[in-house]
Design an enzyme around this catalytic site. Structure first.
Site, PDB file in Angstrom:
ATOM      1  N   ARG A  15      10.581   8.519  19.082  1.00 33.50           N
ATOM      2  CA  ARG A  15      11.486   8.568  17.935  1.00 33.50           C
ATOM      3  C   ARG A  15      11.997   9.995  17.756  1.00 33.50           C
ATOM      4  O   ARG A  15      11.446  10.939  18.311  1.00 33.50           O
ATOM      5  CB  ARG A  15      10.743   8.128  16.657  1.00 33.50           C
ATOM      6  CG  ARG A  15      10.549   6.632  16.540  1.00 33.50           C
ATOM      7  CD  ARG A  15       9.724   6.244  15.334  1.00 33.50           C
ATOM      8  NE  ARG A  15       8.315   6.537  15.521  1.00 33.50           N
ATOM      9  CZ  ARG A  15       7.365   6.324  14.600  1.00 33.50           C
ATOM     10  NH1 ARG A  15       7.688   5.828  13.416  1.00 33.50           N
ATOM     11  NH2 ARG A  15       6.108   6.598  14.864  1.00 33.50           N
ATOM     12  N   LYS A  75       6.645  12.254  13.304  1.00 32.43           N
ATOM     13  CA  LYS A  75       5.183  12.216  13.187  1.00 32.43           C
ATOM     14  C   LYS A  75       4.632  13.510  12.613  1.00 32.43           C
ATOM     15  O   LYS A  75       5.293  14.550  12.592  1.00 32.43           O
ATOM     16  CB  LYS A  75       4.549  11.974  14.570  1.00 32.43           C
ATOM     17  CG  LYS A  75       4.756  10.581  15.102  1.00 32.43           C
ATOM     18  CD  LYS A  75       4.401   9.491  14.108  1.00 32.43           C
ATOM     19  CE  LYS A  75       2.942   9.460  13.719  1.00 32.43           C
ATOM     20  NZ  LYS A  75       2.670   8.369  12.724  1.00 32.43           N
ATOM     21  N   TYR A  94       6.462  12.387   8.352  1.00 27.69           N
ATOM     22  CA  TYR A  94       5.207  11.715   7.983  1.00 27.69           C
ATOM     23  C   TYR A  94       4.059  12.707   8.155  1.00 27.69           C
ATOM     24  O   TYR A  94       4.031  13.479   9.130  1.00 27.69           O
ATOM     25  CB  TYR A  94       4.927  10.505   8.892  1.00 27.69           C
ATOM     26  CG  TYR A  94       5.801   9.305   8.617  1.00 27.69           C
ATOM     27  CD1 TYR A  94       5.729   8.649   7.395  1.00 27.69           C
ATOM     28  CD2 TYR A  94       6.688   8.827   9.568  1.00 27.69           C
ATOM     29  CE1 TYR A  94       6.534   7.550   7.124  1.00 27.69           C
ATOM     30  CE2 TYR A  94       7.496   7.724   9.308  1.00 27.69           C
ATOM     31  CZ  TYR A  94       7.410   7.093   8.085  1.00 27.69           C
ATOM     32  OH  TYR A  94       8.199   6.013   7.823  1.00 27.69           O
ATOM     33  N   HIS A  96       0.395  11.847   6.520  1.00 31.67           N
ATOM     34  CA  HIS A  96      -0.876  11.094   6.484  1.00 31.67           C
ATOM     35  C   HIS A  96      -2.082  12.037   6.432  1.00 31.67           C
ATOM     36  O   HIS A  96      -2.937  12.051   7.324  1.00 31.67           O
ATOM     37  CB  HIS A  96      -1.016  10.170   7.703  1.00 31.67           C
ATOM     38  CG  HIS A  96       0.113   9.197   7.869  1.00 31.67           C
ATOM     39  ND1 HIS A  96       0.318   8.159   6.997  1.00 31.67           N
ATOM     40  CD2 HIS A  96       1.099   9.106   8.793  1.00 31.67           C
ATOM     41  CE1 HIS A  96       1.377   7.469   7.388  1.00 31.67           C
ATOM     42  NE2 HIS A  96       1.881   8.021   8.465  1.00 31.67           N
ATOM     43  N   GLU A 118       5.653   9.394   3.513  1.00 27.39           N
ATOM     44  CA  GLU A 118       4.899   8.208   3.086  1.00 27.39           C
ATOM     45  C   GLU A 118       4.487   8.226   1.622  1.00 27.39           C
ATOM     46  O   GLU A 118       4.005   7.216   1.118  1.00 27.39           O
ATOM     47  CB  GLU A 118       3.665   7.981   3.982  1.00 27.39           C
ATOM     48  CG  GLU A 118       2.505   8.965   3.788  1.00 27.39           C
ATOM     49  CD  GLU A 118       2.651  10.242   4.612  1.00 27.39           C
ATOM     50  OE1 GLU A 118       3.711  10.453   5.213  1.00 27.39           O
ATOM     51  OE2 GLU A 118       1.681  11.019   4.633  1.00 27.39           O
ATOM     52  N   ASP A 270      -3.409   4.879  10.180  1.00 25.92           N
ATOM     53  CA  ASP A 270      -2.871   6.226   9.914  1.00 25.92           C
ATOM     54  C   ASP A 270      -3.422   6.788   8.613  1.00 25.92           C
ATOM     55  O   ASP A 270      -3.360   7.988   8.380  1.00 25.92           O
ATOM     56  CB  ASP A 270      -1.345   6.266   9.960  1.00 25.92           C
ATOM     57  CG  ASP A 270      -0.703   5.248   9.070  1.00 25.92           C
ATOM     58  OD1 ASP A 270      -1.431   4.539   8.346  1.00 25.92           O
ATOM     59  OD2 ASP A 270       0.536   5.161   9.072  1.00 25.92           O
TER      60      ASP A 270
HETATM   61  N1  LIG Z   1      -0.061   2.291  12.387  1.00 27.30           N
HETATM   62  C1  LIG Z   1       1.220   2.467  12.184  1.00 27.30           C
HETATM   63  O1  LIG Z   1       1.968   2.732  13.115  1.00 27.30           O
HETATM   64  C2  LIG Z   1       1.795   2.289  10.843  1.00 27.30           C
HETATM   65  C3  LIG Z   1       0.964   2.237   9.775  1.00 27.30           C
HETATM   66  N2  LIG Z   1       1.438   1.989   8.511  1.00 27.30           N
HETATM   67  C4  LIG Z   1       0.430   1.942   7.462  1.00 27.30           C
HETATM   68  O2  LIG Z   1       0.185   0.618   7.024  1.00 27.30           O
HETATM   69  C5  LIG Z   1      -0.427   0.668   5.737  1.00 27.30           C
HETATM   70  C6  LIG Z   1       0.222  -0.347   4.788  1.00 27.30           C
HETATM   71  O3  LIG Z   1       1.541   0.078   4.485  1.00 27.30           O
HETATM   72  P1  LIG Z   1       2.493  -0.789   3.526  1.00 27.30           P
HETATM   73  O4  LIG Z   1       2.379  -2.227   3.826  1.00 27.30           O
HETATM   74  O5  LIG Z   1       3.833  -0.139   3.598  1.00 27.30           O
HETATM   75  O6  LIG Z   1       1.878  -0.502   2.096  1.00 27.30           O
HETATM   76  P2  LIG Z   1       2.172  -1.322   0.750  1.00 27.30           P
HETATM   77  O7  LIG Z   1       1.885  -0.389  -0.356  1.00 27.30           O
HETATM   78  O8  LIG Z   1       3.494  -1.990   0.821  1.00 27.30           O
HETATM   79  O9  LIG Z   1       1.079  -2.475   0.782  1.00 27.30           O
HETATM   80  C7  LIG Z   1      -0.298  -2.233   0.702  1.00 27.30           C
HETATM   81  C8  LIG Z   1      -0.936  -3.436   0.062  1.00 27.30           C
HETATM   82  O10 LIG Z   1      -2.366  -3.252   0.135  1.00 27.30           O
HETATM   83  C9  LIG Z   1      -2.880  -3.872  -1.009  1.00 27.30           C
HETATM   84  N3  LIG Z   1      -4.266  -3.495  -1.223  1.00 27.30           N
HETATM   85  C10 LIG Z   1      -4.794  -2.335  -1.703  1.00 27.30           C
HETATM   86  N4  LIG Z   1      -6.127  -2.430  -1.776  1.00 27.30           N
HETATM   87  C11 LIG Z   1      -6.460  -3.670  -1.312  1.00 27.30           C
HETATM   88  C12 LIG Z   1      -7.679  -4.370  -1.146  1.00 27.30           C
HETATM   89  N5  LIG Z   1      -8.853  -3.809  -1.470  1.00 27.30           N
HETATM   90  N6  LIG Z   1      -7.631  -5.635  -0.634  1.00 27.30           N
HETATM   91  C13 LIG Z   1      -6.466  -6.199  -0.304  1.00 27.30           C
HETATM   92  N7  LIG Z   1      -5.280  -5.602  -0.456  1.00 27.30           N
HETATM   93  C14 LIG Z   1      -5.281  -4.345  -0.953  1.00 27.30           C
HETATM   94  C15 LIG Z   1      -1.927  -3.442  -2.117  1.00 27.30           C
HETATM   95  O11 LIG Z   1      -2.059  -4.261  -3.271  1.00 27.30           O
HETATM   96  C16 LIG Z   1      -0.581  -3.615  -1.421  1.00 27.30           C
HETATM   97  O12 LIG Z   1      -0.017  -4.896  -1.631  1.00 27.30           O
HETATM   98  C17 LIG Z   1      -0.283   2.134   5.296  1.00 27.30           C
HETATM   99  O13 LIG Z   1      -1.488   2.828   5.537  1.00 27.30           O
HETATM  100  C18 LIG Z   1       0.805   2.668   6.189  1.00 27.30           C
HETATM  101  O14 LIG Z   1       0.762   4.072   6.342  1.00 27.30           O
HETATM  102  C19 LIG Z   1       2.769   1.805   8.277  1.00 27.30           C
HETATM  103  C20 LIG Z   1       3.656   1.878   9.314  1.00 27.30           C
HETATM  104  C21 LIG Z   1       3.250   2.181  10.678  1.00 27.30           C
HETATM  105  C1  LIG Z   2       4.343   5.385   9.246  1.00 29.67           C
HETATM  106  C2  LIG Z   2       3.872   5.959  10.500  1.00 29.67           C
HETATM  107  O1  LIG Z   2       2.855   6.550  10.542  1.00 29.67           O
HETATM  108  C3  LIG Z   2       4.639   5.805  11.686  1.00 29.67           C
HETATM  109  O2  LIG Z   2       5.733   5.237  11.628  1.00 29.67           O
HETATM  110  O3  LIG Z   2       4.180   6.226  12.747  1.00 29.67           O
HETATM  111 MG   LIG Z   3       1.285   6.428  11.674  1.00 25.54          MG
END
Ligand SMILES: NC(=O)C1=CN([C@@H]2O[C@H](COP(=O)(O)OP(=O)(O)OC[C@H]3O[C@@H](n4cnc5c(N)ncnc54)[C@H](O)[C@@H]3O)[C@@H](O)[C@H]2O)C=CC1
Ligand SMILES: CC(=O)C(=O)O
Ligand SMILES: [Mg+2]
Length: 371
Positions: A15, A75, A94, A96, A118, A270
């Site tokens: 990216r 990143k 980002y 994190h 984020e 992350d």
């Molecule tokens: N690995 C990667 O490449 C990527 C990772 N992410 C990560 O994914 C994660 C989620 O992101 P989003 O969906 O955008 O966040 P969001 O804020 O839209 O959704 C998170 C959800 O988790 C729920 N939640 C919180 N505590 C909980 C629990 N104990 N049990 C069940 N649900 C619970 C919240 O109520 C909320 O609905 C973040 O950490 C984000 O940084 C996002 C994009 C890419």
């Molecule tokens: C959100 C994030 O960590 C990514 O897009 O890589």
């Molecule tokens: Mg990430």
């Protein structure tokens, strides 16, 4: 303002912080943009396209870091990038930080003004600069899970959609935010049986209205998580407590009692991950196995579909990039409390409460640094 876009150096990350269209927006407002040679070439964005948009192409990242007043990235900065940041320079990317004490220390020591995509909030709630990548990662999580359930990838040899006469697989999705609902959309699309869990009952209500009896919704607690995880063939972790380290909702004991050859995809990695057994992996080696369960924990999933992701990210980031370039960071943050929520580290201080508390720094209110 002099804006710099270095080429991303994280493993398998293609990216790029600004597209040629975003560069043009900045240039049209009188700003100058330095883009590192070949920054976008891997996703079809050539140096000639950037020059056509008004950018100057620079060979070395070190020159961009030395000259630019604002660095726009995707990143979190890698250690060699942190070392090139300087006091008062804006870093817009980002970060994190909550699960990353080393990076936090390096950013504090740099004295730079570090704004994390984020944690920037939206006027209508949510995290609008995280959302597009969560959409990508949520959708990808089902693809990644499906692929790793195949025998050749070490999985149990299960087709998630089943076939006539054979039951579909069961996907449990923990967290019904942007990642969770996008994963849900794909999971329903391929014909799997799906359970989605969240603590937010209003969100579960909305999903129930949309999907009716094609899905099961469950209030998230230790009991329901255990029940769903032990029955699942694929578990998606998509929880978030903004800015904070992810809660470890799936324990090592639960993992050890899952079906052999089941797959877990920890999208929340992350922020440290929501499975006790998770650690971050890369696209080069995306998985490892613990107690017969395949763990996919890639911290930059959208990097695999870098072209789609770059355009989606720029749609969300360009507005604040323009404000920062036009006004400078102090005026831009004063004018917009949502952008101010993105300030995580500033002039040697940690300015985001969850990061300060999680990593043992004294929290400094951003308002005290805005002049
Ligand atoms: N690995 C990667 O490449 C990527 C990772 N992410 C990560 O994914 C994660 C989620 O992101 P989003 O969906 O955008 O966040 P969001 O804020 O839209 O959704 C998170 C959800 O988790 C729920 N939640 C919180 N505590 C909980 C629990 N104990 N049990 C069940 N649900 C619970 C919240 O109520 C909320 O609905 C973040 O950490 C984000 O940084 C996002 C994009 C890419
Ligand atoms: C959100 C994030 O960590 C990514 O897009 O890589
Ligand atoms: Mg990430």
């Amino acid at each position: 303002m002099l804006v710099g876009v270095p080429k991303e150096i994280k493993n398998q990350e293609s990216r790029v912080g600004l597209t040629p269209a975003s560069v043009k927006e900045l240039v049209l407002r009188g700003h100058q943009v330095l883009v590192q040679k070949n920054a976008g070439v891997a996703i079809g964005l050539s140096d000639a396209m950037y020059e056509g948009a008004g950018a100057t192409i620079i060979d070395a990242a070190s020159e961009i870091f030395a000259r630019a007043e604002m660095i726009v990235k995707v990143k979190e900065p890698q250690p060699e990038e942190c070392a090139m940041l300087r006091k008062g320079q804006i870093l817009y990317t980002y970060l994190h930080l909550a699960p990353d004490p080393e990076q936090t220390k390096a950013l504090v020591e740099s004295g730079a003004v570090c704004i994390a995509y984020e944690t920037i909030t939206g006027a209508n709630g949510g995290l609008p600069l995280l959302a597009p990548m969560s959409e990508v990662a949520g959708r990808m999580s089902i693809q990644a899970g499906a692929a790793h359930l195949e025998k050749s990838k070490g999985g149990m040899g299960l087709l998630l959609g089943g076939v006539p006469g054979v039951a579909p697989g069961h996907i449990a999705i923990i967290g019904a935010g942007v990642v969770g609902t996008n994963a849900l959309q794909m999971a329903v699309g391929i014909g799997a049986r799906v359970t989605i869990l969240d603590k937010n009952i209003d969100r579960l209500r909305q999903l129930d209205l949309i999907y009716g009896n094609r899905i099961s919704t469950m209030y998230s607690n230790a009991h329901s998580i255990e029940e769903a995880v032990l029955d699942a063939d694929l578990v998606i972790g998509g929880v978030l407590v903004p800015g904070a380290a992810a809660p470890k909702l799936v324990t090592k004991d639960m993992i050890s009692r899952m079906k052999p050859g089941a797959v877990v995809v920890d999208v929340a990695i992350d922020q440290g991950g929501c499975f006790e057994t998770s650690y971050a992996t890369t696209h080069e080696k995306p998985t490892y196995v613990i107690d017969g369960v395949i763990h996919y924990c890639v911290a930059n999933m959208p990097g695999a579909v870098a072209r789609t992701s770059t355009f989606a990210l720029n749609n969300a980031t360009i507005g604040h990039a323009l404000a920062l370039a036009d006004k400078g960071w102090q005026k831009a943050l004063k004018a917009n409390p949502h952008l101010k929520n993105g300030l995580n580290v500033c002039l040697g201080h940690v300015t985001y409460e969850a990061v300060a508390h999680g990593l043992g720094y004294t929290y400094v209110d951003p308002d005290s640094l805005l002049g």
